[in-house]
Design an enzyme around this catalytic site. Structure first.
Site, PDB file in Angstrom:
ATOM      1  N   LYS A   1       0.843  -1.199   0.000  1.00 14.01           N
ATOM      2  CA  LYS A   1       0.000   0.000   0.000  1.00 14.01           C
ATOM      3  C   LYS A   1       0.876   1.245   0.000  1.00 14.01           C
ATOM      4  O   LYS A   1       1.585   1.504   0.953  1.00 14.01           O
ATOM      5  CB  LYS A   1      -0.910   0.041   1.236  1.00 14.01           C
ATOM      6  CG  LYS A   1      -1.952   1.147   1.107  1.00 14.01           C
ATOM      7  CD  LYS A   1      -2.579   1.546   2.417  1.00 14.01           C
ATOM      8  CE  LYS A   1      -1.930   2.727   3.079  1.00 14.01           C
ATOM      9  NZ  LYS A   1      -1.976   3.996   2.351  1.00 14.01           N
TER      10      LYS A   1
ATOM     11  N   GLY B   1      -5.541   3.416  -0.713  1.00 13.54           N
ATOM     12  CA  GLY B   1      -6.551   3.868   0.246  1.00 13.54           C
ATOM     13  C   GLY B   1      -5.932   4.401   1.510  1.00 13.54           C
ATOM     14  O   GLY B   1      -4.706   4.555   1.621  1.00 13.54           O
TER      15      GLY B   1
ATOM     16  N   GLY C   1      -4.622   4.990   5.282  1.00 11.55           N
ATOM     17  CA  GLY C   1      -3.826   4.190   6.212  1.00 11.55           C
ATOM     18  C   GLY C   1      -4.660   3.560   7.298  1.00 11.55           C
ATOM     19  O   GLY C   1      -4.530   2.370   7.607  1.00 11.55           O
TER      20      GLY C   1
ATOM     21  N   GLY D   1      -4.701   0.274   5.256  1.00 13.50           N
ATOM     22  CA  GLY D   1      -3.355   0.060   5.828  1.00 13.50           C
ATOM     23  C   GLY D   1      -3.453  -0.789   7.085  1.00 13.50           C
ATOM     24  O   GLY D   1      -2.779  -1.820   7.239  1.00 13.50           O
TER      25      GLY D   1
ATOM     26  N   GLU E   1      10.500   1.711  10.005  1.00 15.36           N
ATOM     27  CA  GLU E   1      11.423   2.809   9.664  1.00 15.36           C
ATOM     28  C   GLU E   1      10.666   4.102   9.900  1.00 15.36           C
ATOM     29  O   GLU E   1       9.734   4.423   9.148  1.00 15.36           O
ATOM     30  CB  GLU E   1      11.851   2.710   8.192  1.00 15.36           C
ATOM     31  CG  GLU E   1      12.639   1.464   7.852  1.00 15.36           C
ATOM     32  CD  GLU E   1      13.981   1.404   8.551  1.00 15.36           C
ATOM     33  OE1 GLU E   1      14.462   2.447   9.037  1.00 15.36           O
ATOM     34  OE2 GLU E   1      14.541   0.311   8.640  1.00 15.36           O
TER      35      GLU E   1
ATOM     36  N   CYS F   1      13.428  11.725   5.272  1.00 15.16           N
ATOM     37  CA  CYS F   1      13.608  11.356   6.681  1.00 15.16           C
ATOM     38  C   CYS F   1      15.047  11.601   7.129  1.00 15.16           C
ATOM     39  O   CYS F   1      15.319  11.748   8.311  1.00 15.16           O
ATOM     40  CB  CYS F   1      13.221   9.909   6.886  1.00 15.16           C
ATOM     41  SG  CYS F   1      14.120   8.798   5.791  1.00 15.16           S
TER      42      CYS F   1
ATOM     43  N   GLU G   1       9.680  16.324  15.144  1.00 14.43           N
ATOM     44  CA  GLU G   1       9.934  16.262  13.704  1.00 14.43           C
ATOM     45  C   GLU G   1       8.975  17.212  12.971  1.00 14.43           C
ATOM     46  O   GLU G   1       7.758  17.133  13.149  1.00 14.43           O
ATOM     47  CB  GLU G   1       9.724  14.825  13.195  1.00 14.43           C
ATOM     48  CG  GLU G   1      10.146  14.678  11.740  1.00 14.43           C
ATOM     49  CD  GLU G   1       9.850  13.282  11.170  1.00 14.43           C
ATOM     50  OE1 GLU G   1       8.772  12.744  11.434  1.00 14.43           O
ATOM     51  OE2 GLU G   1      10.714  12.770  10.443  1.00 14.43           O
TER      52      GLU G   1
HETATM   53  P1  NAP Z   1       2.416   8.105   8.046  1.00 17.30           P
HETATM   54  O1  NAP Z   1       1.288   9.046   8.165  1.00 17.30           O
HETATM   55  O2  NAP Z   1       2.856   7.374   9.256  1.00 17.30           O
HETATM   56  O3  NAP Z   1       2.024   7.086   6.881  1.00 17.30           O
HETATM   57  C1  NAP Z   1       2.905   6.111   6.350  1.00 17.30           C
HETATM   58  C2  NAP Z   1       2.081   5.058   5.640  1.00 17.30           C
HETATM   59  O4  NAP Z   1       1.302   4.349   6.602  1.00 17.30           O
HETATM   60  C3  NAP Z   1       1.075   5.612   4.643  1.00 17.30           C
HETATM   61  O5  NAP Z   1       0.935   4.717   3.567  1.00 17.30           O
HETATM   62  C4  NAP Z   1      -0.176   5.676   5.474  1.00 17.30           C
HETATM   63  O6  NAP Z   1      -1.337   5.708   4.688  1.00 17.30           O
HETATM   64  C5  NAP Z   1      -0.064   4.396   6.254  1.00 17.30           C
HETATM   65  N1  NAP Z   1      -0.830   4.326   7.507  1.00 17.30           N
HETATM   66  C6  NAP Z   1      -1.347   5.327   8.252  1.00 17.30           C
HETATM   67  N2  NAP Z   1      -1.985   4.828   9.342  1.00 17.30           N
HETATM   68  C7  NAP Z   1      -1.850   3.475   9.283  1.00 17.30           C
HETATM   69  C8  NAP Z   1      -2.269   2.392  10.120  1.00 17.30           C
HETATM   70  N3  NAP Z   1      -2.953   2.592  11.240  1.00 17.30           N
HETATM   71  N4  NAP Z   1      -1.944   1.134   9.753  1.00 17.30           N
HETATM   72  C9  NAP Z   1      -1.232   0.899   8.629  1.00 17.30           C
HETATM   73  N5  NAP Z   1      -0.818   1.887   7.797  1.00 17.30           N
HETATM   74  C10 NAP Z   1      -1.112   3.154   8.121  1.00 17.30           C
HETATM   75  O7  NAP Z   1       3.723   8.805   7.481  1.00 17.30           O
HETATM   76  P2  NAP Z   1       3.799   9.834   6.285  1.00 17.30           P
HETATM   77  O8  NAP Z   1       3.245  11.143   6.765  1.00 17.30           O
HETATM   78  O9  NAP Z   1       3.234   9.206   5.062  1.00 17.30           O
HETATM   79  O10 NAP Z   1       5.378   9.948   6.077  1.00 17.30           O
HETATM   80  C11 NAP Z   1       6.182  10.839   6.768  1.00 17.30           C
HETATM   81  C12 NAP Z   1       6.909  10.153   7.901  1.00 17.30           C
HETATM   82  O11 NAP Z   1       7.634   9.046   7.404  1.00 17.30           O
HETATM   83  C13 NAP Z   1       7.929  11.048   8.567  1.00 17.30           C
HETATM   84  O12 NAP Z   1       7.837  10.887   9.952  1.00 17.30           O
HETATM   85  C14 NAP Z   1       9.261  10.527   8.066  1.00 17.30           C
HETATM   86  O13 NAP Z   1      10.348  10.759   8.913  1.00 17.30           O
HETATM   87  C15 NAP Z   1       8.952   9.074   7.946  1.00 17.30           C
HETATM   88  N6  NAP Z   1       9.893   8.422   7.039  1.00 17.30           N
HETATM   89  C16 NAP Z   1      10.818   7.576   7.561  1.00 17.30           C
HETATM   90  C17 NAP Z   1      11.746   6.962   6.742  1.00 17.30           C
HETATM   91  C18 NAP Z   1      12.786   6.029   7.292  1.00 17.30           C
HETATM   92  O14 NAP Z   1      13.380   5.295   6.521  1.00 17.30           O
HETATM   93  N7  NAP Z   1      13.017   5.991   8.591  1.00 17.30           N
HETATM   94  C19 NAP Z   1      11.714   7.200   5.363  1.00 17.30           C
HETATM   95  C20 NAP Z   1      10.760   8.089   4.873  1.00 17.30           C
HETATM   96  C21 NAP Z   1       9.839   8.682   5.717  1.00 17.30           C
HETATM   97  P3  NAP Z   1      -2.016   7.139   4.341  1.00 17.30           P
HETATM   98  O15 NAP Z   1      -1.005   7.993   3.726  1.00 17.30           O
HETATM   99  O16 NAP Z   1      -3.067   6.741   3.422  1.00 17.30           O
HETATM  100  O17 NAP Z   1      -2.511   7.644   5.662  1.00 17.30           O
END
Ligand code: NAP
Length: 475
Positions: A173, A204, A206, A210, A248, A282, A379
């Site tokens: 996803k 769709g 998260g 997700g 991650e 990130c 962050e």
């Molecule tokens: P996010 O809101 O946590 O979402 C990440 C993914 O998880 C999206 O596909 C999201 O779907 C999905 N998701 C949300 N709630 C979920 C749940 N309860 N169960 C399963 N999946 C769920 O993060 P983001 O805003 O997309 O990305 C930014 C963050 O990612 C930042 O904190 C950044 O530091 C981190 N990041 C970390 C790395 C690393 O390698 N450490 C790399 C890149 C980014 P939706 O988008 O549809 O909500």
């Protein structure tokens, strides 16, 4: 308006319930596509397809699986222009960046794991005259791969490539905010002759689809990249069922600048590590810690370099900084800059949204904040950095380690001993000395503390996506 579809069992299909969400183009603020808001019914179809595909895929010769992944890598390269355009429209990043980094690296991920699986070996221990132990590594089964919006195809492929190479079937996803290149990948998987059901892509929200992927009893491992708050939910859900889980997560990365560094290089690279991809990587450094004796000179040169940044249309080759991914994220970034003002920070440059359609924010540099204030602890994930002074090596290490995160760090010094000493003392999974974002895919990738658990990259990912079985033979 284009309506994209899920990719299940080798076919593009509409979501069972017929529900969609708008996909907004960050550069204009207007919807340009509709994305399935998938439900459990779609997931059941994908699980059925993956279960049917697993026996043949997991026992296919490594050589054949490798050739399919190499072909997929080739096809992505051949479609570079279309993919880069889609990635840029979807995410708001400059087109040149998508073309130079995101899409080539996605292709490299498939190529890397197509080769890595052929070279992957397992362990054996011989107790002379007594017994031989060897470890068999079998694929886990059906695995869930969930990725964020900042480097859409790059991070999506970084998960699914090792999972597929190891012989697993995947339910993936992408972020609902940036689904377009993942959507296009289904077609190329078919062209590469990947068997139907091996790779299934569901779109769709998260918290809906997700969460359902993480909860479903058929998914045996979950590889997740995203925010720390979401990672906590994913980790808790997966561990209830004793699933393997790799997280991650976020970061608040320090750049430590010692007075004996190559100042010119440190300044130029720190501007890149602050503002590349609008600061939405990130691994971007968001707290710049500068030794007191060079603080004013570093600041002068850093601000001078910032003036060269061009915020604007992602399609314009002169643009260095495109649009932020969404209006909600733009408002979040702006609220942190407001918070920094309230916490006593001085805005040296930037500090506001651009007065135009789309989600643009000025590259922003702030000084005068306490290391423990929220702006320096939480962050922000946007084009905002803070400048901070330190007096000694010990103080630099203490401040670097003062947040809950431990993803990456850069150290700038010409003193070799100090570089090693500080690198060992900093609580961070990835440390760059006198450089930033240089990657060798064989190395372990991931964070310490609240930046995650597990490591991706190289054999670490192949080990994650497999179950070790120890086999002991009495001699
Ligand atoms: P996010 O809101 O946590 O979402 C990440 C993914 O998880 C999206 O596909 C999201 O779907 C999905 N998701 C949300 N709630 C979920 C749940 N309860 N169960 C399963 N999946 C769920 O993060 P983001 O805003 O997309 O990305 C930014 C963050 O990612 C930042 O904190 C950044 O530091 C981190 N990041 C970390 C790395 C690393 O390698 N450490 C790399 C890149 C980014 P939706 O988008 O549809 O909500």
């Amino acid at each position: 308006m284009q309506k994209i579809q899920n990719f299940i069992n080798g076919k593009y299909v509409d979501p069972v319930k017929g529900e969609y969400i708008d996909n907004v183009e960050p550069a204009t603020g207007k919807a340009f596509a509709q994305v399935p808001n998938s439900s459990i019914e779609d997931l059941e179809l994908a699980i059925d397809a993956a279960q049917a595909a697993f026996p043949a895929w997991s026992t296919m010769s490594v050589d054949k699986r490798s050739r399919i992944l190499h072909k997929l890598a080739d096809l992505i390269e051949q479609n570079l222009d279309d993919y880069a355009l889609m990635e840029s429209r979807d995410n708001g990043k400059p087109l040149w960046l998508a073309k130079a980094v995101d899409i080539p690296r996605a292709s490299t991920n498939f190529r890397f794991y197509a080769s890595a699986i052929v070279n992957f070996s397992t362990e054996a221990q011989v107790s002379e005259g007594f017994m031989v132990n060897y470890t068999r590594r079998a694929p886990v089964g059906i695995v869930g791969c969930i990725s964020p919006w900042n480097l859409p195809l790059y991070l999506f492929s970084w998960k699914i490539a090792p999972a597929l190479a190891m012989g697993n079937c995947v339910i993936a996803k992408p972020s609902e905010l940036t689904p377009m290149t993942a959507y296009l990948l289904g077609k190329l998987a078919n062209e590469a002759e990947m068997p139907a059901g091996v790779l299934n892509i569901l779109h769709g929200e998260g918290k809906g689809i997700g969460q359902a992927i993480v909860e479903h009893e058929a998914t045996k491992a979950i590889s997740f990249t995203g925010g720390t708050a979401t990672g906590k939910i994913v980790g808790a859900t997966a561990s209830q069922q004793f699933k393997k889980v790799s997280l991650e997560l976020g970061g608040k990365n320090p750049n430590i600048i010692f007075a004996d560094c190559d100042l010119d290089e440190a300044v130029k690279t720190s501007v890149k590590s602050s503002f590349t991809n609008q600061g939405e990587i990130c691994l971007c450094g968001s707290r710049i810690l500068i030794e007191e004796s060079i603080y004013e000179e570093f600041k002068r040169q850093f601000l001078e370099e910032c003036e060269k940044l061009v915020v604007g249309d992602p399609m314009d080759p002169k643009t260095t900084t495109g649009a932020l991914v969404s209006e909600a994220h733009l408002n979040k970034v702006d609220s942190y800059v407001q918070l920094a003002r309230e916490e006593g920070g001085t805005i040296l440059t930037g500090g506001k949204k651009l007065d135009r359609e789309g989600f643009y924010y000025e590259p922003t540099v702030i000084e005068g904040l306490d290391e423990n204030c929220r702006t320096n602890q939480e962050e922000i994930f946007g084009p905002v950095v803070t400048l901070n002074k330190f007096k000694s090596e010990e103080e630099a290490i203490e401040v670097a380690n003062s947040t809950r995160y431990g993803l990456s760090c850069t150290i700038w010094t010409s003193n070799l001993q100090r570089a090693h000493r500080v690198a060992h003392a900093v609580q961070s999974g990835i440390i760059w000395v006198n450089c930033w974002l240089v990657r060798d895919l064989r190395t372990p990738f991931g964070g310490m503390k609240d930046s995650g658990i597990g490591r991706e990259g190289g054999d670490e990912a192949l080990r994650f996506f497999s179950e070790p079985q120890n086999i002991c033979i009495k001699l």
